[in-house]
Write a protein that holds these residues in place. Structure first.
Motif, short mmCIF file in Angstrom:
data_model
loop_
_atom_site.label_atom_id
_atom_site.label_comp_id
_atom_site.label_asym_id
_atom_site.label_seq_id
_atom_site.Cartn_x
_atom_site.Cartn_y
_atom_site.Cartn_z
N LEU A 47 -19.35 -42.15 -11.85
CA LEU A 47 -19.54 -40.77 -12.31
C LEU A 47 -19.29 -39.78 -11.18
CD1 LEU A 47 -22.64 -41.30 -14.61
CD2 LEU A 47 -20.28 -40.83 -15.34
N ARG B 236 -18.60 -36.40 -12.91
CA ARG B 236 -19.31 -36.32 -14.19
C ARG B 236 -20.80 -36.59 -14.06
NH1 ARG B 236 -15.87 -33.42 -17.09
NH2 ARG B 236 -14.06 -34.55 -17.85
N LEU C 287 -23.36 -34.83 -16.30
CA LEU C 287 -23.64 -35.24 -17.68
C LEU C 287 -25.04 -35.83 -17.83
CD1 LEU C 287 -20.25 -36.93 -18.63
CD2 LEU C 287 -21.17 -34.77 -19.54
N THR D 275 -20.86 -47.02 -18.10
CA THR D 275 -20.14 -45.79 -17.77
C THR D 275 -19.26 -45.34 -18.93
OG1 THR D 275 -20.11 -46.43 -15.44
CG2 THR D 275 -18.53 -44.75 -16.13
N LEU E 145 -19.61 -41.91 -21.21
CA LEU E 145 -18.52 -40.94 -21.43
C LEU E 145 -18.22 -40.75 -22.91
CD1 LEU E 145 -16.14 -41.99 -18.51
CD2 LEU E 145 -17.52 -39.90 -18.66
N THR E 146 -18.24 -41.82 -23.69
CA THR E 146 -18.00 -41.67 -25.13
C THR E 146 -19.11 -40.86 -25.79
OG1 THR E 146 -18.96 -43.83 -25.66
CG2 THR E 146 -16.59 -43.76 -25.34
N ALA F 287 -20.88 -38.55 -24.31
CA ALA F 287 -20.64 -37.15 -23.90
C ALA F 287 -19.53 -36.51 -24.73
CB ALA F 287 -20.29 -37.10 -22.41
N LYS F 288 -18.50 -37.27 -25.02
CA LYS F 288 -17.41 -36.75 -25.87
C LYS F 288 -17.92 -36.49 -27.28
CE LYS F 288 -13.25 -36.22 -27.78
NZ LYS F 288 -12.02 -36.89 -27.90
N ILE G 73 -17.74 -32.98 -23.11
CA ILE G 73 -16.44 -33.07 -22.46
C ILE G 73 -15.38 -33.13 -23.56
CG2 ILE G 73 -17.23 -34.08 -20.29
CD1 ILE G 73 -16.47 -36.84 -21.35
N ILE H 44 -11.93 -38.29 -22.89
CA ILE H 44 -12.34 -39.31 -21.92
C ILE H 44 -11.15 -40.03 -21.30
CG2 ILE H 44 -14.57 -39.66 -23.03
CD1 ILE H 44 -13.47 -42.35 -24.11
N ASP I 117 -10.47 -39.45 -17.54
CA ASP I 117 -11.54 -40.03 -16.72
C ASP I 117 -11.41 -41.55 -16.65
OD1 ASP I 117 -12.69 -37.54 -16.26
OD2 ASP I 117 -14.18 -37.75 -17.84
N LEU I 118 -11.16 -42.18 -17.78
CA LEU I 118 -11.04 -43.64 -17.80
C LEU I 118 -9.84 -44.12 -17.00
CD1 LEU I 118 -11.99 -44.49 -21.50
CD2 LEU I 118 -13.45 -44.57 -19.46
#
Length: 161
Positions: free
Chosen positions: A15, A20, A23, A115, A119-120, A122-123, A128, A131, A134-135
């Motif tokens: 992160l 990130r 988040l 992680t 992120l998913t 957060a999307k 955000i 993703i 970022d990935l």
């Protein structure tokens, strides 16, 4: 919002790498890590990652606590053992990516997130816009993400690989 998250080093470093860490307080009321994990985060960070980790600590996005004893021998690293032990003590979710540690946390009945899952989430919560970048940045920087995990995560949030 979930209440408490216990974080391991790998996801914190990841992160920080993609900027990130902010988040964490938007998805969890409190994120805690152990002193052992925090030390692991600073074993080989880039200057940018180190600055971002220190900012997260100063901003209160992450808190450090001591773990007095590690009574469990799960044949994991000290960081993973300390994170899972703390999560077990609080019956909290654990943010962890390492495969053996995830199996141990699952066997112990702990809620877990990685992680990519963070992120998913957060999307999905519109924190955000995407993703994919970022990935791919994580994968290109050497962070181990299987091709299946990448394509499944992107499909899950409606992004083309």
């Amino acid at each position: 919002m979930r209440e408490l998250l216990i974080a391991d080093a790998g996801p914190l470093i990841a992160l920080a790498r993609i900027d990130r860490l902010w988040l964490l307080p938007r998805l969890f009321a409190q994120t805690i890590t152990t002193e052992i994990v925090w030390s692991e985060c600073f074993a080989n960070p880039s200057d940018v990652e180190q600055a971002r980790l220190n900012l997260a600590l100063a901003a209160g996005w992450v808190e450090r606590v001591a773990v007095p004893a590690l009574p469990h021998d799960w044949r994991l690293g000290l960081g993973e053992t300390s994170a899972i032990s703390l999560a077990l003590a609080h019956q909290a979710a654990v943010l962890i990516d390492e495969r053996a540690a995830r199996r141990t946390a699952t066997r112990l009945g702990l809620p877990l997130i990685g992680t990519v899952g963070l992120l998913t989430l957060a999307k999905q919560r519109e924190l955000i816009p995407a993703i994919r970048e970022d990935l791919y940045h994580l994968a290109a920087s050497g962070y181990r993400l299987s091709p299946d995990l990448l394509s499944n995560a992107l499909a899950f949030v409606g992004e083309a690989p």
